[in-house]
Design an enzyme around this catalytic site. Structure first.
Site: not given
Ligand code: ITT
Length: 227
Positions: A44-45, A102-103, A185, A187-188, A214
């Site tokens: 995730n960039p 994972d977030s 990025f 849902y910010d 985070r």
């Molecule tokens: P990686 O697994 O490769 O890290 P991903 O985008 O699939 O990338 P996740 O499975 O953790 O990562 O998905 C979490 C999603 O939740 C992520 O794509 C974001 O859209 C959202 N998210 C997580 N942290 C966020 C943040 O700080 N601000 C906004 N949205 C967030």
């Protein structure tokens, strides 16, 4: 998995299990030594600059994308489980220590959804305008005025074919519609952190890095692994 203070340590290597059984694991100190190379196990960039900012330039960070590591399927049902899965996958494939996040966003009126499905709500094109619209539509469907929500981040560090440590941070806030701001990025643009009037899409990224879910998880990781 062992629970220790505010973090969990998991062992998937048979030798480590033997060390635990024989007591030889006592004294083993897991540490992230400044200057070492660390794989940021994310594709995730949006996360990469935030992870680098948290690490404060103290590590030689290379991303899973730069190493051409494949993206693992996130088959676990919790943030902690998926963070461990991603860190383990990157560490074992690269042979280097890996850090994964994972977030996701959880909405109180939607019983915590999208939660671990946050990325999947954006569909195959990773379209977060669509994902944010989906959150608004679901809230209309349940006819709720409750706008409470929270972000969660689980951060896991895994040693290749060795132990792993995982911690979790949570930040509460309120949702606002329509989305506001082009920073950050995911849902910010929907999320106003508690104590602020602006969304993470509007606030200074440095401020987000200092208060985010985070950052809260990273403070625990630092206490566990960094001198
Ligand atoms: P990686 O697994 O490769 O890290 P991903 O985008 O699939 O990338 P996740 O499975 O953790 O990562 O998905 C979490 C999603 O939740 C992520 O794509 C974001 O859209 C959202 N998210 C997580 N942290 C966020 C943040 O700080 N601000 C906004 N949205 C967030």
């Amino acid at each position: 998995m062992l629970r220790w203070k505010s973090c969990y340590i998991s062992f998937n290597d048979i030798k480590l299990w033997q060390w635990i059984v024989t007591g030889r694991v006592v004294g083993m100190k897991l540490r992230l030594i400044k200057g070492m190379r660390l794989v940021a196990a994310t594709h995730n960039p949006g996360k990469v600059p935030e992870i680098k900012a948290l690490l404060g330039g103290h590590y030689d960070v290379v991303t899973a994308g730069q190493l051409n590591l494949p993206e693992p399927e996130e088959t676990e049902t919790t943030f902690v489980g998926n963070a461990l899965l991603k860190a383990r996958h990157a560490a074992d494939l690269s042979g280097e220590v890996a850090l994964a996040d994972d977030s996701g966003l959880s909405v109180a009126a939607l019983d915590g959804a999208p939660g671990v499905f946050s990325a999947r709500w954006a569909g195959p094109d990773k379209d977060f305008a669509l994902a944010m619209q989906k959150v608004e539509e679901r809230l209309e469907e349940v006819r709720s005025d409750d706008r409470r929500a929270w972000f969660t981040s689980a951060l896991a560090v895994a040693w290749p074919n060795g132990p792993a440590v995982v911690v979790e941070g949570r930040l509460d806030g309120l949702l606002t519609f329509p989305p506001r701001g082009a920073r950050g990025f995911g849902y910010d643009p929907l999320f106003i952190p508690e104590g602020y009037d602006q969304t993470f899409g509007e606030l200074d990224p440095a401020l987000k890095d200092s208060i985010s879910h985070r950052a809260l998880a990273f403070a625990k990781l630092k206490a566990a692994l960094i001198d």
